[in-house]
Design an enzyme around this catalytic site. Structure first.
Site, PDB file in Angstrom:
ATOM      1  CE  LYS A  84       5.672  -2.434  74.467  1.00 44.04           C
ATOM      2  NZ  LYS A  84       5.050  -2.970  75.715  1.00 44.04           N
ATOM      3  CB  SER A 159       4.030  -6.621  74.610  1.00 43.10           C
ATOM      4  OG  SER A 159       3.973  -5.512  75.489  1.00 43.10           O
ATOM      5  CB  SER A 183       4.613  -5.842  78.557  1.00 46.96           C
ATOM      6  OG  SER A 183       3.739  -6.695  77.884  1.00 46.96           O
TER       7      SER A 183
HETATM    8  N1  GLN Z   1       1.164 -10.640  78.091  1.00 50.08           N
HETATM    9  C1  GLN Z   1       0.113  -9.844  78.656  1.00 50.08           C
HETATM   10  C2  GLN Z   1      -0.955  -9.590  77.627  1.00 50.08           C
HETATM   11  O1  GLN Z   1      -0.812 -10.057  76.534  1.00 50.08           O
HETATM   12  C3  GLN Z   1       0.671  -8.542  79.172  1.00 50.08           C
HETATM   13  C4  GLN Z   1       0.999  -7.594  78.098  1.00 50.08           C
HETATM   14  C5  GLN Z   1       1.514  -6.276  78.596  1.00 50.08           C
HETATM   15  O2  GLN Z   1       1.921  -6.152  79.754  1.00 50.08           O
HETATM   16  N2  GLN Z   1       1.432  -5.275  77.747  1.00 50.08           N
HETATM   17  O3  GLN Z   1      -1.932  -8.964  77.895  1.00 50.08           O
END
Ligand code: GLN
Length: 492
Positions: A84, A159, A183
């Site tokens: 990532k 994400s 994510s």
């Molecule tokens: N979708 C969640 C957010 O936007 C979690 C994102 C993540 O785990 N980095 O905060």
């Protein structure tokens, strides 16, 4: 004979160790696969921001040389891995999919990257994400949108959408993501993969670009449980450079994969099966629970009454921490600064941050700054922290009697690209089942437990007590051993 890119990580490592194939051939096969499936703007998966072909070939050659010298290779030596793009890689762009870091090359490797390198894994590229990991679809990327390999009109989740899409499109057998509120698990669910959010403190966050520092954790994606267990063994373990990383010995996670779950007690929390749960997801998850019972697990209904408040509390805590973490992007020390003359540093900060950050990131900085401000701190931030304690206590109570908890990972399957862009609440609700584990710091895993009528994967989530990863892997592996969902491949 299958193509090299179709092999699992363990199969690749075994073939390299026995000399059936060279690490260089494996790297080249995956680099060709990336070229064939990824970059096309109109139809490609678009998982990768940067493809690191030279780094990959050099790493592969080192493995082949070590083998020629007769050295014992690690269990994942020569296996390609995608990272990532919020994990620092020395001299290789690390953008966080943000314009503000688009040109930034870190001067050092993240702790997990050091560990991958030491174990001889082969980094093939850096993958797309929602900007600074804020989002659930990869549509918030400041660079481009990634497509779901199972259906390219759908999102891969987020994400860590690029890391999931890379593994699901067979351009890497393994990848790393980060999970602050889901994510890793949500994209694993949408892409039919195994994804693990380890216990907070199990994996060093050194060199992970910070989002919500009390929630962030790095973890693996793989196409089966054994591969995920092997990768977790590589990245786990204490690190003095992350003071929250716990110096406990790292178990041999693969040794936990005995197939024997007879007598394990598994709780099914009723709060995770309420309104908003898609009927096909419910049916697949219930069928999976039936299979676990058939394998000898003792399954019973439990209650986690604070679940309802987790999403709201998360959207105070995570933005609060983000607003503080992202203060460093000011045009002075990192990356982007707009052209032009500025009357003073404040004007320069303002121009840098206005032009460098996307809308979602700006919104979170504003919400977080507000929640932390003197007049509102008690009403929002302090209250959210209390809710967090209640959530953690719910889990502690259940884990006094149960070894693990099973739920859906996400209430639905992957949604269409653009479908939820104008409905931020609907987007955020896709994390409703994953956020509690981050708030409590406990480990959680998602694995595929079926497909809906449109051929989209469905995810099963397992949660366990802190440092209970072995139990989760054991259950997931036992389930996988008697089902074949994990053997299906997206057709590209
Ligand atoms: N979708 C969640 C957010 O936007 C979690 C994102 C993540 O785990 N980095 O905060």
């Amino acid at each position: 004979m299958s193509e090299l890119y179709e092999l699992t990580a363990s199969e690749i490592a075994t073939s390299i160790a026995s000399g059936t194939v060279s690490a260089r051939e494996v790297a080249d096969a995956h680099l060709r696969r990336i070229e064939a499936t990824d970059p096309d703007e109109a139809t490609g998966v678009r998982a990768y921001i940067t493809v690191t072909a030279d780094v990959a070939r050099a790493a592969a050659d080192r493995v082949d040389e070590a083998r020629r010298r007769g050295e014992t290779l690690s269990l994942l030596a020569g296996v390609p891995v995608a990272l990532k793009d919020n994990l620092c890689t020395e001299g290789v762009p690390t953008t966080c999919a943000s314009k503000i870091l688009a040109q930034w090359k870190p001067p050092y490797d993240a702790a997990v990257v050091e560990k991958l390198n030491a174990a001889g894994l082969v980094p093939v590229g850096k993958t797309n994400l929602d900007e600074f990991a804020m989002g659930s679809s990869t549509e918030n990327s400041g660079l481009f949108v990634t497509r779901n390999p199972w259906n390219r009109t759908k999102v891969p989740g987020g994400s860590s959408g690029g890391s999931a899409a890379a593994v699901a499109s067979l351009s890497a057998p393994l990848s790393l993501g980060s999970d602050t509120g889901g994510s890793i698990r949500q994209p694993a669910s949408y892409c039919g993969l195994v994804g693990i959010k380890p216990t907070y403190g199990r994996v060093s966050r050194y060199g992970l670009v910070a989002f919500g520092s009390s929630l962030d954790q790095i973890g693996p994606f793989a196409r089966n449980v054994t591969d995920a267990a092997l990768l977790l063994s590589v990245i786990a373990g204490g690190d003095g450079r992350d003071s929250t990383c716990v110096p406990l010995p790292v178990p041999d996670y693969r040794a936990a994969l005995t197939g024997d779950i007879a007598g394990l007690r598994i709780g099914v929390p009723r709060e995770y099966f309420g309104a908003g749960l898609d009927s096909q997801v419910r049916a697949s998850v219930m069928a999976a629970i039936g299979i676990l019972r058939g394998l000898g697990a003792v399954v019973d209904e439990v209650s986690l009454p604070s679940t309802d408040y987790a999403l709201a509390a998360y959207y105070i805590v995570a933005p609060a921490e983000a607003s503080s973490n992202l203060a460093r992007y000011d045009g002075v020390r990192f990356g982007f600064r707009p052209e032009g003359k500025f009357a003073g540093h404040e004007e320069m900060f303002l121009a840098t941050r206005s032009q460098g950050f996307g809308a979602e990131v700006k919104q979170r900085i504003m919400v977080g700054t507000y929640a932390l401000s003197a007049g509102y701190y008690d009403a929002y931030y302090a209250k959210a922290q209390k809710v967090r304690t209640l959530i953690a206590r719910d889990f502690e109570r259940v884990f006094a009697d149960f070894d693990a908890i099973v739920t859906p990972t996400v209430p639905t399957t992957a949604f269409g690209i653009g479908e939820k862009s104008d409905d931020p609440l609907a987007m955020k609700l896709s994390d409703i089942c994953t956020i509690p584990a981050n708030m409590a710091g406990i480990p959680a895993l998602s694995q595929c437990c079926g497909f809906d009528a449109n051929g989209l994967p469905i995810g099963l989530q397992l949660m366990g007590p802190a440092f209970g990863e072995e139990t989760l892997l054991k259950i997931a592996h036992a389930y996988e051993s008697v089902t074949d969902w994990h053997t299906r491949k997206a057709q590209l």
